[in-house]
Each structure stands twice: as C-alpha cells, then as structure tokens.
Enzyme design. Structure first.
Site, short mmCIF file in Angstrom:
data_model
loop_
_atom_site.label_atom_id
_atom_site.label_comp_id
_atom_site.label_asym_id
_atom_site.label_seq_id
_atom_site.Cartn_x
_atom_site.Cartn_y
_atom_site.Cartn_z
N LYS A 186 43.67 52.27 47.19
CA LYS A 186 42.45 51.48 47.23
C LYS A 186 41.84 51.44 48.63
CE LYS A 186 42.88 49.49 42.93
NZ LYS A 186 44.03 50.21 42.41
C1 LIG Z 1 44.34 50.80 41.20
C2 LIG Z 1 45.55 51.65 41.10
C3 LIG Z 1 45.68 52.66 40.13
C4 LIG Z 1 44.65 52.90 39.04
O1 LIG Z 1 43.44 53.44 39.52
P1 LIG Z 1 42.13 53.38 38.63
O2 LIG Z 1 41.04 53.87 39.52
O3 LIG Z 1 41.95 51.93 38.26
O4 LIG Z 1 42.35 54.23 37.44
C5 LIG Z 1 46.83 53.43 40.15
N1 LIG Z 1 47.80 53.23 41.06
C6 LIG Z 1 47.72 52.26 42.00
C7 LIG Z 1 48.84 52.07 42.95
C8 LIG Z 1 46.58 51.45 42.07
O5 LIG Z 1 46.51 50.48 43.01
#
Ligand SMILES: *Cc1c(COP(=O)(O)O)cnc(C)c1O
Length: 467
Positions: free
Chosen positions: A112
């Site tokens: 993120k």
């Molecule tokens: C948010 C997240 C995901 C999923 O990503 P999306 O864009 O919501 O599909 C997968 N792994 C981790 C560690 C995340 O923080």
C-alpha cells in the site's frame, strides 16, 4: 485527459478533481476516457531507467497536463525516498521461470505504501494550490491505516482520522498508527468491529453538510490515483525481464481488485502481458466468478492473509465496465442486482471476455502454510501469507513454459510473524522500523461505537471546519 464514471451519470472530470473526489457522485468509479498507449519502441526505451523515471513516463498521460513534469518528478522522487531499497520494487528469482516482485520496501512493509506515498503528495499539492484543506476519514482492519497515516503525517493541507476496531489489529499494525507524533494524525480505536468502523465512516460521508464543511476525502483503492501509481511496477518488472520482446504473466494476491486492475491497465497501455492470475484465499468470490460467471457474496472467513478477507471487490466494477464494452447502463443494472439480490450473472460474452485475459486460483489455509514452508526449503526465500497465496496460484495455473510468471509480493513476512512461525517454526528477523516503534509512546483516542461521538471528535480537531 478526462475521466468518466462507470455508472455514466456523473460529470467527466480532470485528473485533480478525480484525485480529490474519490467516488463519483453517481456512486461509480472513475476511469480514463481512453487508455493511453505506449509503442513497442517507447516500452523498449524504458530499459535501464530508474523506477522514478519510469513512473514519470507512465503517470504523465494520466495527469493530462495538470501537473508540470518537473513537479511530478519531484513528487515521485520524494515519495520513493521513503523506501529502503534503491530500485523501489526489486525482482527476485525463485525458479527457472518464476519471479517475485517485492512491493514491501516502503515504511509500513506492505505494498500500500507504493501508491499511498504518491497519493498523499499529489493531494497535498492540489489542495494547497486551491487554498483548501481536506479531512481524510477512513476505517482500517490493518494495512491501509498504517500506510495512510505514514503517507499523510505532517502534510500541510490535510488532517487524517483513522478508525480501527479496538483490540482487533496486530501489535505491529497498531503501533504503525499510534506512534506518529504529528498534529494532523488522529488515530481512533472504536469499541466495536471493523464493520462498525466502516459503518461510521459511511454515515459521516452520507451526512452531506458535514462532508462539505470538513472537505471529507477517502483514500481507499477506489481512488484512481492509487491505481495509477501501481501501473508503474508492472512496466519496470516486465521490462527488466525483456519486455516488449518477451511476454510475461503475473500472479496477484487479490482483495479489492485494485492491484490486479493496475495490471490490466498496463496491458491496455501496450505492455505484453499473457495471463493475469487472480490469486484468492478461501474468500474466493472472484475465483468462483471466473469459474461460473456468477458474482455472489458470502460470509467472510478470517485467514492468515487478512488483507484479502473481503466480501466484495469494489474495483471489480472498473473491469465490469470494460467487459460490458463500457456500457454504463449495464453496470448500473449489475450493481443494483448486487445490492438487492446479493449477486449478479455475466452474459456468456462478458464471461468469455473475462476468461480471455484472467485466470483465478484459490488457496486454502493449509496450502498457504505449505507453500511458505516449501518455498523456504527450496530457495531460502520467506514469503508472507498473502504472497504465498499467489505463489501457490502461480504453481497451479496452466502456463506457457517460455513465459515467465511474476508473483507480486505485497507484504514483508515480519508483518505476519504468527503465520510464519506456524509454517516454518521460526519468525523472520524484525526490520529496524518495527523494533523502533516498540519503544515509542502510543497516542490513540478510544471512542464508543457511535457516529455522533466520532463526528463530534472529528469536527473539534479538523482544520477544514474552521473559519
Ligand atoms: C491490500 C492488500 C492486498 C490486496 O490488494 P487489492 O488491491 O485490494 O486487491 C494484498 N496483500 C496485502 C498485504 C495487502 O495489504
């Protein structure tokens, strides 16, 4: 560049308006009116360039002339100066044709950060130019809260309020939210569940006078600018493995469908991608959808990969818009079915389109741990549970041997020490940032599960409501 809504009834907007708006006024999500394309020569020309230079090249057409190149470059350089690796998202080889793209070298150890660090700087710039303040209010079950606070701490024009369910996030995740000392950061522990937190945030956004007075803004992955920033690492990784002369595939641990949609965007921009593999844990609405053409939400089960524990994937609406030939009426009717009946069915044509570019694989809890164990035994590489779900999918999906598959690694294993210990019997070494946060004082306000109490708290602290 103009952006249009998937539901067809909101005004087309330019980049900065989309950035500050998030959700369209008709309830839809914004997409570029037309996908910008790079020629083969332009893609070949990205070889050997820094991550930051590629980022400017990829984001420039989306920004549509609203931000001068020099400013965009400065924002990108500043954003990735917070990362612990100089190539920002390094590739690691784990098999003859198998690679892992590490997206977790940012300050909160999850992918993120890659988009959030850019988003916060873009928003701050847009608001400062307009002489406005904004108030971010969000709910988190874990990773998003820490990444958002880390990105928005100390920004001039923005206050951030993050709600999390008291006692229901991990210690590492809580400290990431409670140890920043900047005055614009407000962390709120709600005496309730994650759903309660989300309902409070929704109620605040639905209170239009409140929303307008405080300039409420959202930072979840429906914000187009987050997806835009994620397109970049598809290009850097494919080019590092020989694109455009060589085609590559991706396996993506998927929750809200944001990360994998960025891969779809890269493909639309001309990057030669063969398969995009949607990797899910037992919360497998997307895998079932690929198998049956029916999208049906069920109860959510708690897993070792909590960031993928979702009931519905909000960004899937953007792909639906494309699968229906950008037919906003059709998207509206499918979304109505989702609300009123808890699901919808694709036509054969739409389902066929979906299967043309995407595969999907579900990995259960035992297989997730086994994958972590086997990968470590074979290569010494320790994958976090989210990454392991996608490694497992990459191993099972039908593949062309000459096409390398890149698995996106979305979190550092140290973020999930309990699952790692269960898989391999030891915990990963702790990154220095985690150790340091252990000794810092925590700052958090505990509030009851009550909209009025949270509204009162936000209005009394936010700068946007004043004067
Ligand atoms: C948010 C997240 C995901 C999923 O990503 P999306 O864009 O919501 O599909 C997968 N792994 C981790 C560690 C995340 O923080």
């Amino acid at each position: 560049m103009k952006y249009i809504s998937t539901r067809g009834a909101a005004p087309a907007l330019g980049f900065e308006d989309v950035l500050l708006t998030g959700l369209a006024r008709d309830g839809g999500l914004y997409l570029p009116e037309k996908w910008p394309e790079l020629t083969r020569e332009e893609i070949a020309g990205l070889a050997g360039k820094s991550y930051q230079d590629v980022a400017v090249r990829i984001m420039r057409p989306y920004v549509g002339g609203e931000i001068p190149d020099a400013d965009l470059a400065a924002i990108i350089t500043d954003a990735y100066a917070t990362f612990r690796h100089r190539v920002v998202t390094p590739l690691v080889q784990v098999g003859p044709s198998d690679w892992i793209l590490e997206l977790f070298h940012g300050p909160t150890l999850a992918f993120k950060d890659v988009a959030m660090q850019v988003l916060s700087r873009l928003m701050d710039r847009a608001l400062s130019r307009r002489g406005r303040n904004a108030t971010i209010v969000g709910a988190t079950s874990g990773d998003t809260g820490g990444a958002a606070i880390e990105a928005f701490r100390g920004r001039d024009a923005i206050d951030i309020f993050m709600l999390f369910p008291e006692g229901r996030v991990s210690d590492v995740q809580r400290r990431q939210m409670t140890t920043p000392t900047e005055a614009n950061v407000h962390t709120i522990a709600i005496q309730g569940t994650f759903d309660d937190c989300q309902n409070i945030v929704k109620a605040l956004f639905n209170d239009l006078p409140f929303r307008d007075r405080l300039g409420l803004a959202g930072v979840n992955s429906i914000n187009w600018a987050r997806l835009m920033a994620q397109i970049v690492y598809y290009f850097t990784s494919a080019v590092a493995l020989g694109a455009p002369s060589r085609t590559v595939s991706y396996s993506v641990p998927t929750g809200n469908f944001g990360d994998i949609l960025a891969g779809y965007a890269a493909k639309r921009m001309g990057l030669p991608i063969d398969r995009l593999v949607i990797a899910t844990n037992v919360n497998d609405i997307l895998t079932r959808m690929l198998e049956t053409g029916r999208y049906e939400s069920r109860e959510v089960a708690a897993t070792f990969s909590p960031s993928m524990d979702i009931q519905i994937s909000s960004n899937f609406e953007r792909l639906l818009f494309e699968l229906t030939g950008r037919h906003a009426e059709r998207v509206n009717s499918l979304m109505r079915d989702l609300t009123t009946r808890g699901g919808f069915a694709l036509t054969q044509g739409e389902h066929g389109q979906l299967k043309e570019g995407f595969d999907a694989e579900r990995t259960d809890e035992a297989a997730t741990l086994a994958t972590i164990r086997d990968l470590e035994a074979a290569t010494g590489y320790l994958a976090d549970p989210h990454t392991a779900v996608a490694v497992s999918a990459a191993q099972r999906v039908a593949r062309r041997p000459d096409v390398p598959i890149i698995t996106l690694s979305t979190a550092h294993p140290a973020k999930f020490p309990d699952a790692i210990r269960r898989a391999v019997g030891h915990v990963p070494p702790e990154p220095e940032t985690v150790t340091r946060q252990r000794t810092l004082p925590e700052r958090v306000t505990v509030l009851p599960n009550d909209v009025a109490a949270v509204a009162q708290f936000v209005s009394s602290r936010a700068r946007a409501g004043r004067g």
